[in-house]
Write an enzyme that holds these catalytic residues in place. Sequence first.
Site, PDB file in Angstrom:
ATOM      1  N   GLU A 135      20.119  28.163  38.121  1.00 28.20           N
ATOM      2  CA  GLU A 135      19.070  29.133  38.418  1.00 28.20           C
ATOM      3  C   GLU A 135      19.378  30.431  37.672  1.00 28.20           C
ATOM      4  O   GLU A 135      20.488  30.611  37.159  1.00 28.20           O
ATOM      5  CB  GLU A 135      18.987  29.377  39.928  1.00 28.20           C
ATOM      6  CG  GLU A 135      18.626  28.111  40.709  1.00 28.20           C
ATOM      7  CD  GLU A 135      18.449  28.360  42.208  1.00 28.20           C
ATOM      8  OE1 GLU A 135      18.659  29.519  42.635  1.00 28.20           O
ATOM      9  OE2 GLU A 135      18.102  27.403  42.916  1.00 28.20           O
ATOM     10  N   ILE A 165      16.569  24.458  32.020  1.00 28.03           N
ATOM     11  CA  ILE A 165      16.290  23.056  32.296  1.00 28.03           C
ATOM     12  C   ILE A 165      15.913  22.329  31.000  1.00 28.03           C
ATOM     13  O   ILE A 165      14.852  22.593  30.412  1.00 28.03           O
ATOM     14  CB  ILE A 165      15.171  22.903  33.339  1.00 28.03           C
ATOM     15  CG1 ILE A 165      15.509  23.719  34.596  1.00 28.03           C
ATOM     16  CG2 ILE A 165      14.968  21.434  33.679  1.00 28.03           C
ATOM     17  CD1 ILE A 165      16.852  23.390  35.218  1.00 28.03           C
ATOM     18  N   GLU A 370      26.419  22.083  31.173  1.00 28.73           N
ATOM     19  CA  GLU A 370      27.069  21.243  32.187  1.00 28.73           C
ATOM     20  C   GLU A 370      28.488  21.725  32.526  1.00 28.73           C
ATOM     21  O   GLU A 370      29.426  20.944  32.646  1.00 28.73           O
ATOM     22  CB  GLU A 370      27.062  19.779  31.747  1.00 28.73           C
ATOM     23  CG  GLU A 370      25.650  19.224  31.721  1.00 28.73           C
ATOM     24  CD  GLU A 370      25.574  17.722  31.568  1.00 28.73           C
ATOM     25  OE1 GLU A 370      26.479  17.026  32.053  1.00 28.73           O
ATOM     26  OE2 GLU A 370      24.590  17.263  30.987  1.00 28.73           O
TER      27      GLU A 370
END
Length: 390
Positions: A135, A165, A370
């Site tokens: 976020e 995203i 990641e």
Amino acid sequence: MTVRAPQPVDRQLPTEEAEDLLALVRELIKGEIAPGAAEQEESGHFPRELFSLLSESGLLGLPYEEEFGGGAQPYEVYLQVLEELAAARLTVGLGVSVHSLACHALANYGTKEQQTDHLPAMLGGGLLGGYCLSEPSSGSDAASLRTKAVRDGEDWILDGTKAWITHGGVADFYTVLARTGAEGSRGISAFLVPGDAEGLSAAVPEKKMGMKGSPTAQLHFDGVRVSDARRIGEEGQGFAIALSALDSGRLGIAACAIGVAQAALDEALAYATQRQQFGRPIADFQGLRFMLADMATQIEAGRALYLAAARLRDAGRPFSRQAAMAKLFCTDAAMKVTTDAVQVLGGYGYTQDFPVERLMREAKVLQIVEGTNQIQRMVIARHLAGPESR
């Protein structure tokens, strides 16, 4: 500018089926992925047609069970496929890795009914997935996420914003982590959200220094209604599900990084053996020969590290520490190798007439996604010395 198909790597594959699979991948790369890759990246073209082709070819569900349309391949094989795809075009290789990450929660924590209802379309039905954890105010500190899911009868209402995203705005489904309870990691649950859900919208894609063909965007959830039948796992289990997915996803990033590095080495070797200075190829000069040797050594070491971690995973043994090590080492190696490839080509390496400048820009993001490499060092240290004393 043209992008050469990746040079064949001498691989040790466990089965004849895996060898046939890799031959198929190389054929698709040569005929469909490598041609036009550089031009499409420069123009920002998202190759949805390639993901449809990969789905038709059975390459979007390789590490998952045949029962639900997967390829039932060991991670050792799946990661080598990712490496080859990323060497041809990182947008494609990383896209396949993200799609696999988005399928992980349902495939490993969903009920049999959920898996039967959704997995076949996700693994081989032409759908493309996205993974929604980060976020705007919670990246590395993922447990502090603010997106909320509030119970409303048999449904949940999701409100909040997700950031960074991959496939944001173009995916057919998203695995979304949202807060359903108290603050901290134990108040988070996982949901499978359709890409066309009412109230779900995507912001304008980020303008990135690399991977321009892969859309990265914020997703806004404004009263998105999701059935409780799409909640994955138990309430409050979402953060554990997310960490489990990231362990596997980090191996995907490691494999992609080695693919990018291998592509850069291939270009540097081709140039160094053809470029003449002082009456002979520059590959004859010891300074360059040592650079090339170091580049090749880092690639081989990284490949061995991610494959060793994959074999632990395939054997059902703990691999979290090794996954963090592989992600850390392979992505740092990719940054070093691609930078050195630009140096080998000299002034030409700094131009868009040769692909190494694009490979260097693309390698950078792999040290971030990641879990940044600083986070990987924290993960490794916790495995070695335990949690911080505080």
